[in-house]
Enzyme design. Structure first.
Site, PDB file in Angstrom:
ATOM      1  N   THR A 150      -2.759   2.784   7.634  1.00 37.70           N
ATOM      2  CA  THR A 150      -4.113   3.009   7.136  1.00 37.70           C
ATOM      3  C   THR A 150      -5.150   2.711   8.211  1.00 37.70           C
ATOM      4  O   THR A 150      -4.905   1.870   9.098  1.00 37.70           O
ATOM      5  CB  THR A 150      -4.364   2.094   5.916  1.00 37.70           C
ATOM      6  OG1 THR A 150      -5.766   2.078   5.620  1.00 37.70           O
ATOM      7  CG2 THR A 150      -3.933   0.649   6.161  1.00 37.70           C
ATOM      8  N   ASP A 151      -6.319   3.338   8.089  1.00 38.96           N
ATOM      9  CA  ASP A 151      -7.408   3.036   9.031  1.00 38.96           C
ATOM     10  C   ASP A 151      -7.931   1.609   8.843  1.00 38.96           C
ATOM     11  O   ASP A 151      -8.630   1.088   9.712  1.00 38.96           O
ATOM     12  CB  ASP A 151      -8.551   4.057   8.890  1.00 38.96           C
ATOM     13  CG  ASP A 151      -9.213   4.093   7.526  1.00 38.96           C
ATOM     14  OD1 ASP A 151      -8.761   3.384   6.607  1.00 38.96           O
ATOM     15  OD2 ASP A 151     -10.204   4.839   7.373  1.00 38.96           O
ATOM     16  N   GLU A 152      -7.597   0.967   7.702  1.00 39.06           N
ATOM     17  CA  GLU A 152      -8.133  -0.385   7.451  1.00 39.06           C
ATOM     18  C   GLU A 152      -7.604  -1.412   8.450  1.00 39.06           C
ATOM     19  O   GLU A 152      -8.175  -2.502   8.566  1.00 39.06           O
ATOM     20  CB  GLU A 152      -7.828  -0.832   6.021  1.00 39.06           C
ATOM     21  CG  GLU A 152      -8.494   0.064   5.014  1.00 39.06           C
ATOM     22  CD  GLU A 152      -8.746  -0.564   3.650  1.00 39.06           C
ATOM     23  OE1 GLU A 152      -8.587  -1.787   3.509  1.00 39.06           O
ATOM     24  OE2 GLU A 152      -9.114   0.180   2.737  1.00 39.06           O
ATOM     25  N   LYS A 187      -0.776  -4.624   6.296  1.00 42.84           N
ATOM     26  CA  LYS A 187      -0.453  -3.311   6.875  1.00 42.84           C
ATOM     27  C   LYS A 187      -0.446  -3.399   8.407  1.00 42.84           C
ATOM     28  O   LYS A 187       0.414  -2.795   9.064  1.00 42.84           O
ATOM     29  CB  LYS A 187      -1.473  -2.253   6.418  1.00 42.84           C
ATOM     30  CG  LYS A 187      -1.455  -1.938   4.927  1.00 42.84           C
ATOM     31  CD  LYS A 187      -0.169  -1.287   4.447  1.00 42.84           C
ATOM     32  CE  LYS A 187       0.003   0.122   4.952  1.00 42.84           C
ATOM     33  NZ  LYS A 187       1.228   0.755   4.364  1.00 42.84           N
ATOM     34  N   TYR A 234      -4.793  -7.260   2.303  1.00 40.40           N
ATOM     35  CA  TYR A 234      -4.070  -5.970   2.305  1.00 40.40           C
ATOM     36  C   TYR A 234      -4.012  -5.403   3.720  1.00 40.40           C
ATOM     37  O   TYR A 234      -2.928  -5.045   4.227  1.00 40.40           O
ATOM     38  CB  TYR A 234      -4.777  -4.972   1.364  1.00 40.40           C
ATOM     39  CG  TYR A 234      -4.426  -3.524   1.660  1.00 40.40           C
ATOM     40  CD1 TYR A 234      -3.163  -3.021   1.370  1.00 40.40           C
ATOM     41  CD2 TYR A 234      -5.355  -2.657   2.268  1.00 40.40           C
ATOM     42  CE1 TYR A 234      -2.826  -1.699   1.672  1.00 40.40           C
ATOM     43  CE2 TYR A 234      -5.029  -1.348   2.566  1.00 40.40           C
ATOM     44  CZ  TYR A 234      -3.766  -0.864   2.274  1.00 40.40           C
ATOM     45  OH  TYR A 234      -3.437   0.440   2.571  1.00 40.40           O
TER      46      TYR A 234
HETATM   47  P1  NAD Z   1       0.000   3.444  -4.620  1.00 45.44           P
HETATM   48  O1  NAD Z   1      -0.364   2.028  -4.917  1.00 45.44           O
HETATM   49  O2  NAD Z   1      -0.556   4.526  -5.465  1.00 45.44           O
HETATM   50  O3  NAD Z   1       1.593   3.595  -4.642  1.00 45.44           O
HETATM   51  C1  NAD Z   1       2.440   2.674  -4.047  1.00 45.44           C
HETATM   52  C2  NAD Z   1       3.864   2.956  -4.522  1.00 45.44           C
HETATM   53  O4  NAD Z   1       4.739   2.023  -3.864  1.00 45.44           O
HETATM   54  C3  NAD Z   1       4.078   2.763  -6.021  1.00 45.44           C
HETATM   55  O5  NAD Z   1       4.863   3.811  -6.542  1.00 45.44           O
HETATM   56  C4  NAD Z   1       4.812   1.430  -6.118  1.00 45.44           C
HETATM   57  O6  NAD Z   1       5.656   1.332  -7.255  1.00 45.44           O
HETATM   58  C5  NAD Z   1       5.607   1.442  -4.829  1.00 45.44           C
HETATM   59  N1  NAD Z   1       5.948   0.091  -4.352  1.00 45.44           N
HETATM   60  C6  NAD Z   1       5.135  -0.972  -4.193  1.00 45.44           C
HETATM   61  N2  NAD Z   1       5.825  -2.037  -3.735  1.00 45.44           N
HETATM   62  C7  NAD Z   1       7.117  -1.629  -3.605  1.00 45.44           C
HETATM   63  C8  NAD Z   1       8.307  -2.265  -3.176  1.00 45.44           C
HETATM   64  N3  NAD Z   1       8.314  -3.544  -2.812  1.00 45.44           N
HETATM   65  N4  NAD Z   1       9.452  -1.552  -3.154  1.00 45.44           N
HETATM   66  C9  NAD Z   1       9.467  -0.243  -3.539  1.00 45.44           C
HETATM   67  N5  NAD Z   1       8.375   0.393  -3.967  1.00 45.44           N
HETATM   68  C10 NAD Z   1       7.201  -0.276  -3.998  1.00 45.44           C
HETATM   69  O7  NAD Z   1      -0.378   3.649  -3.088  1.00 45.44           O
HETATM   70  P2  NAD Z   1      -0.901   4.951  -2.348  1.00 45.44           P
HETATM   71  O8  NAD Z   1      -2.370   5.011  -2.445  1.00 45.44           O
HETATM   72  O9  NAD Z   1      -0.076   6.102  -2.769  1.00 45.44           O
HETATM   73  O10 NAD Z   1      -0.549   4.556  -0.837  1.00 45.44           O
HETATM   74  C11 NAD Z   1       0.719   4.881  -0.275  1.00 45.44           C
HETATM   75  C12 NAD Z   1       0.757   4.411   1.152  1.00 45.44           C
HETATM   76  O11 NAD Z   1      -0.288   5.011   1.908  1.00 45.44           O
HETATM   77  C13 NAD Z   1       0.565   2.908   1.305  1.00 45.44           C
HETATM   78  O12 NAD Z   1       1.412   2.448   2.317  1.00 45.44           O
HETATM   79  C14 NAD Z   1      -0.896   2.757   1.716  1.00 45.44           C
HETATM   80  O13 NAD Z   1      -1.075   1.591   2.491  1.00 45.44           O
HETATM   81  C15 NAD Z   1      -1.093   4.013   2.531  1.00 45.44           C
HETATM   82  N6  NAD Z   1      -2.454   4.567   2.573  1.00 45.44           N
HETATM   83  C16 NAD Z   1      -3.167   4.770   1.426  1.00 45.44           C
HETATM   84  C17 NAD Z   1      -4.426   5.374   1.487  1.00 45.44           C
HETATM   85  C18 NAD Z   1      -5.234   5.651   0.247  1.00 45.44           C
HETATM   86  O14 NAD Z   1      -6.381   6.076   0.353  1.00 45.44           O
HETATM   87  N7  NAD Z   1      -4.708   5.472  -0.958  1.00 45.44           N
HETATM   88  C19 NAD Z   1      -4.937   5.747   2.740  1.00 45.44           C
HETATM   89  C20 NAD Z   1      -4.184   5.507   3.895  1.00 45.44           C
HETATM   90  C21 NAD Z   1      -2.939   4.935   3.793  1.00 45.44           C
HETATM   91  O1  DAU Z   2      -9.063   3.495   4.101  1.00 45.43           O
HETATM   92  C1  DAU Z   2      -7.800   3.657   3.545  1.00 45.43           C
HETATM   93  C2  DAU Z   2      -7.657   2.735   2.354  1.00 45.43           C
HETATM   94  O2  DAU Z   2      -8.443   3.285   1.313  1.00 45.43           O
HETATM   95  C3  DAU Z   2      -6.211   2.541   1.913  1.00 45.43           C
HETATM   96  O3  DAU Z   2      -5.511   1.894   2.938  1.00 45.43           O
HETATM   97  C4  DAU Z   2      -6.146   1.714   0.627  1.00 45.43           C
HETATM   98  O4  DAU Z   2      -4.814   1.649   0.164  1.00 45.43           O
HETATM   99  C5  DAU Z   2      -7.007   2.393  -0.422  1.00 45.43           C
HETATM  100  O5  DAU Z   2      -7.015   1.610  -1.600  1.00 45.43           O
HETATM  101  C6  DAU Z   2      -8.432   2.594   0.089  1.00 45.43           C
HETATM  102  O6  DAU Z   2      -9.105   1.312   0.239  1.00 45.43           O
HETATM  103  P1  DAU Z   2     -10.642   1.109  -0.214  1.00 45.43           P
HETATM  104  O7  DAU Z   2     -10.866  -0.319  -0.458  1.00 45.43           O
HETATM  105  O8  DAU Z   2     -11.544   1.807   0.731  1.00 45.43           O
HETATM  106  O9  DAU Z   2     -10.602   1.968  -1.591  1.00 45.43           O
HETATM  107  P2  DAU Z   2     -11.224   1.700  -3.034  1.00 45.43           P
HETATM  108  O10 DAU Z   2     -11.060   2.955  -3.818  1.00 45.43           O
HETATM  109  O11 DAU Z   2     -10.736   0.435  -3.629  1.00 45.43           O
HETATM  110  O12 DAU Z   2     -12.759   1.519  -2.715  1.00 45.43           O
HETATM  111  C7  DAU Z   2     -13.509   2.519  -2.028  1.00 45.43           C
HETATM  112  C8  DAU Z   2     -14.925   1.999  -1.853  1.00 45.43           C
HETATM  113  O13 DAU Z   2     -15.563   1.916  -3.128  1.00 45.43           O
HETATM  114  C9  DAU Z   2     -14.991   0.597  -1.279  1.00 45.43           C
HETATM  115  O14 DAU Z   2     -16.133   0.496  -0.422  1.00 45.43           O
HETATM  116  C10 DAU Z   2     -15.191  -0.303  -2.498  1.00 45.43           C
HETATM  117  C11 DAU Z   2     -15.988   0.589  -3.441  1.00 45.43           C
HETATM  118  N1  DAU Z   2     -15.747   0.373  -4.893  1.00 45.43           N
HETATM  119  C12 DAU Z   2     -14.446   0.382  -5.333  1.00 45.43           C
HETATM  120  C13 DAU Z   2     -14.163   0.193  -6.659  1.00 45.43           C
HETATM  121  C14 DAU Z   2     -12.733   0.167  -7.158  1.00 45.43           C
HETATM  122  C15 DAU Z   2     -16.800   0.217  -5.767  1.00 45.43           C
HETATM  123  O15 DAU Z   2     -17.987   0.228  -5.346  1.00 45.43           O
HETATM  124  N2  DAU Z   2     -16.528   0.029  -7.087  1.00 45.43           N
HETATM  125  C16 DAU Z   2     -15.250  -0.011  -7.582  1.00 45.43           C
HETATM  126  O16 DAU Z   2     -15.067  -0.211  -8.813  1.00 45.43           O
END
Ligand code: NAD
Ligand code: DAU
Length: 335
Positions: free
Chosen positions: A126-128, A155, A151
């Site tokens: 992730t970019d985080e 990562k 988190y």
């Molecule tokens: P998500 O939370 O929707 O899904 C995570 C999945 O992993 C779930 O199905 C969960 O059951 C499974 N999981 C969790 N812990 C586990 C374990 N110990 N063993 C096996 N399975 C397990 O997450 P997402 O948003 O789909 O993100 C997927 C990946 O992409 C993550 O690695 C996250 O860090 C990365 N990522 C997410 C975003 C985003 O915007 N959501 C952006 C960049 C990178």
């Molecule tokens: O940048 C990639 C990341 O993006 C991934 O690595 C993470 O897994 C994914 O959860 C996401 O992280 P963020 O913290 O950026 O996503 P989130 O949707 O939780 O929040 C997006 C922005 O919105 C953040 O600035 C917090 C804000 N927010 C979020 C929630 C849930 C609110 O203002 N209100 C809310 O209720």
């Protein structure tokens, strides 16, 4: 045929990846390992579950015996690791499971990759991991890691371990670092699905702080096309940033959702800020574009509009999450 272990395949991005990839490739034999935490939803995979090259195993990536057993049973030679605890707010409430799944879990997979001589290990990051930007600047692959939330720290740890396994043992590791995803099947704790669902239910829309934190949005299919590209053509030991040049303050996204749904901005409620809230992310994807020929295909306004429509037409999907019924699907299929 490539035997690929795809972890976290029942989550948001992982399930979109499986549905995307199995619709277009029959040279991938996919073995999904997913713990089915609260974020894992097998109903996301209904479109793929009947395919011959689809196998689902419920389990934890930090379970060494199970992981080793699967490598042997399916002759796994490739790994794509999506599995993670992914929600920043949850990591602030309690970080232990983040380290168990995201750090120890990745370590167990890397050790198995070493033992079974995998040909490619893709770590979905992730970019985080780069931390937070002020109003200027952009993350490149050379930006020093500076994770700010538990988190992000978990990562970043996993990324560093993956690169260390490449350096020390020559494991063919590649890493993708993507910005914020949106699209179908996103769990309703994240900003966009939460705001859509709250709008539809007539509930307040909680915006953290001043709503001016900026995220750089990418449609989930663009992210998954990048994962496929890096998996096929990425160079071992390299990191590839993935993004779509779509920076947006949170408040703008929330207002856009309300406008699309014909709802009043009075539904917005500014609430206490997230602890340690990163101010701005912006990602430079020049490397993957120039070296591997990937580029984002989806326009933000159109893909957001499609995403909102998806939540409107798939009300049953998110209602079953709210009631908890989605967690029964595994038992009905495999119990
Ligand atoms: P998500 O939370 O929707 O899904 C995570 C999945 O992993 C779930 O199905 C969960 O059951 C499974 N999981 C969790 N812990 C586990 C374990 N110990 N063993 C096996 N399975 C397990 O997450 P997402 O948003 O789909 O993100 C997927 C990946 O992409 C993550 O690695 C996250 O860090 C990365 N990522 C997410 C975003 C985003 O915007 N959501 C952006 C960049 C990178
Ligand atoms: O940048 C990639 C990341 O993006 C991934 O690595 C993470 O897994 C994914 O959860 C996401 O992280 P963020 O913290 O950026 O996503 P989130 O949707 O939780 O929040 C997006 C922005 O919105 C953040 O600035 C917090 C804000 N927010 C979020 C929630 C849930 C609110 O203002 N209100 C809310 O209720």
């Amino acid at each position: 045929m490539k035997n690929i272990l795809v972890t976290g395949g029942a989550g948001f991005i992982g399930s979109n990846f499986i549905n995307y990839i199995l619709a277009k490739r029959d040279d991938y034999n996919i073995v999904i390992l997913d713990k089915l935490t609260y974020a894992g939803n097998l109903e996301n995979l209904i479109a793929s579950e009947a395919k011959k090259n689809y196998h689902f195993i419920k389990g934890d990536i930090s379970n060494k015996e199970l992981v080793n057993y699967l490598f042997t049973k399916f002759d796994i030679k490739y790994v794509i690791n999506f599995a993670a605890e992914s929600h920043v707010d949850r990591s602030i409430l309690g970080s232990e499971v983040f380290f168990k799944s995201n750090v120890l879990g990745t370590n167990i997979l890397l050790e198995a990759a070493r033992k079974f001589s995998v040909k490619k290990f893709l770590q979905v990051s992730t970019d985080e991991v780069y931390g937070s930007l002020d109003s200027d600047g952009i993350f490149t692959e050379d930006t020093p890691l500076h994770p700010n939330s538990p988190y992000a720290a978990s990562k970043a740890s996993a990324d560093m371990m993956a690169l260390a396994f490449h350096h020390t043992y020559g494991i063919p590791v590649v890493i993708t670092r993507c910005s914020n995803n949106y699209g179908p099947y996103q769990f309703p704790e994240k900003l966009i699905p939460l705001m859509i669902i709250n709008s539809l239910k007539g509930k307040k829309l909680p915006v953290y702080g001043d709503g001016m934190n900026v995220r750089d949005w990418v449609y989930v299919i663009d992210h998954n096309a990048a994962v496929e590209t890096v998996f096929e053509n990425g160079k071992s030991g390299e990191v590839y940033n993935v993004g779509a040049n779509t920076e947006m303050p949170n408040i703008k996204i929330v207002k856009l959702i309300l406008s699309e749904l014909g709802k009043s901005e009075d539904m917005i409620e500014f609430v206490k800020d997230r602890l340690g809230h990163d101010r701005r992310y912006a990602i430079d994807s020049t490397k993957i574009e120039n070296e591997l020929g990937w580029s984002p295909k989806f326009n933000f306004e159109e893909a957001m509009s499609q995403t909102i429509k998806w939540f409107l037409t798939n009300k049953a999907w998110w209602e079953r999450i709210i009631t908890g019924e989605y967690q029964n699907y595994y038992e009905t299929q495999y119990g």
